[in-house]
Design an enzyme around this catalytic site. Sequence first.
Site, PDB file in Angstrom:
ATOM      1  N   LYS A   3       0.834  -1.205   0.000  1.00  0.00           N
ATOM      2  CA  LYS A   3       0.000   0.000   0.000  1.00  0.00           C
ATOM      3  C   LYS A   3       0.870   1.256   0.000  1.00  0.00           C
ATOM      4  O   LYS A   3       0.575   2.228  -0.703  1.00  0.00           O
ATOM      5  CB  LYS A   3      -0.933   0.013   1.216  1.00  0.00           C
TER       6      LYS A   3
ATOM      7  N   SER B 167      -1.324   0.798   6.582  1.00  0.00           N
ATOM      8  CA  SER B 167      -1.529  -0.265   7.550  1.00  0.00           C
ATOM      9  C   SER B 167      -2.399  -1.362   6.963  1.00  0.00           C
ATOM     10  O   SER B 167      -3.167  -1.120   6.025  1.00  0.00           O
ATOM     11  CB  SER B 167      -2.184   0.330   8.804  1.00  0.00           C
ATOM     12  N   ASP B 168      -2.302  -2.543   7.546  1.00  0.00           N
ATOM     13  CA  ASP B 168      -3.193  -3.630   7.177  1.00  0.00           C
ATOM     14  C   ASP B 168      -3.389  -4.528   8.387  1.00  0.00           C
ATOM     15  O   ASP B 168      -2.511  -4.626   9.246  1.00  0.00           O
ATOM     16  CB  ASP B 168      -2.639  -4.455   6.009  1.00  0.00           C
ATOM     17  N   THR B 169      -4.557  -5.164   8.450  1.00  0.00           N
ATOM     18  CA  THR B 169      -4.910  -6.035   9.569  1.00  0.00           C
ATOM     19  C   THR B 169      -5.451  -7.353   9.035  1.00  0.00           C
ATOM     20  O   THR B 169      -6.243  -7.354   8.093  1.00  0.00           O
ATOM     21  CB  THR B 169      -5.984  -5.363  10.465  1.00  0.00           C
TER      22      THR B 169
ATOM     23  N   ALA C 257      -0.062  -4.544  10.754  1.00  0.00           N
ATOM     24  CA  ALA C 257       1.252  -4.018  10.367  1.00  0.00           C
ATOM     25  C   ALA C 257       1.100  -2.565   9.955  1.00  0.00           C
ATOM     26  O   ALA C 257       0.058  -2.148   9.447  1.00  0.00           O
ATOM     27  CB  ALA C 257       1.835  -4.822   9.217  1.00  0.00           C
TER      28      ALA C 257
END
Length: 188
Positions: free
Chosen positions: A52, A67-69, A104
């Site tokens: 991203k 960010s990513d979850t 993250a």
Amino acid sequence: MPVLVLGSNSPRRKELLTKAGYEFGIRASDVDESLPEGISPEDAVLMLAKRKSEAISLNEEEVLLTSDTVVAKGQEILGKPSSFEEARDYLHTLSGKQHDVWTAVTLRDAHTAKSFAVRTRVTFFPLEEKEIIRYIESGEAWDKAGGYGIQGKGAIFVDEIQGDYYSVVGLPLSRVVRALRGFYVYPS
């Protein structure tokens, strides 16, 4: 002072950064979120946060936060459900069990990029079929990793949490605040 840019349209991430006192712009990207077969949950979120970040251009004075979850039961990643059946399967998988939520973050300016991942353990109460169906029908299961949102109606599923609550919401806020200091970005 550098200008913070949030590389996301997530209302939860916007709310958390605002709550912490940051002023920021928004510049989201639309990236491929497919993952290689067999990737670990930690590596998956790190890869997606970096992907991203790399898809968004920056000016010299900007600092980008992406960010990513993901939700993981063991090494199985439970993404955002694409159907009623998938959402129901996810919630059955999590019912009465412990799972990990990995978030993250990648921070990047024109010269440096830093990434980190945070794991939080969440344990669900055993769920009844009726409450799973009601929850999915509420519309809250969509666009959320694992098919639930801890900050909404999904909170009633949670028996125990070990780690950072805000990471489960979608942004490990205290870690982000400290990491942003390294980029000379501070709340107002």
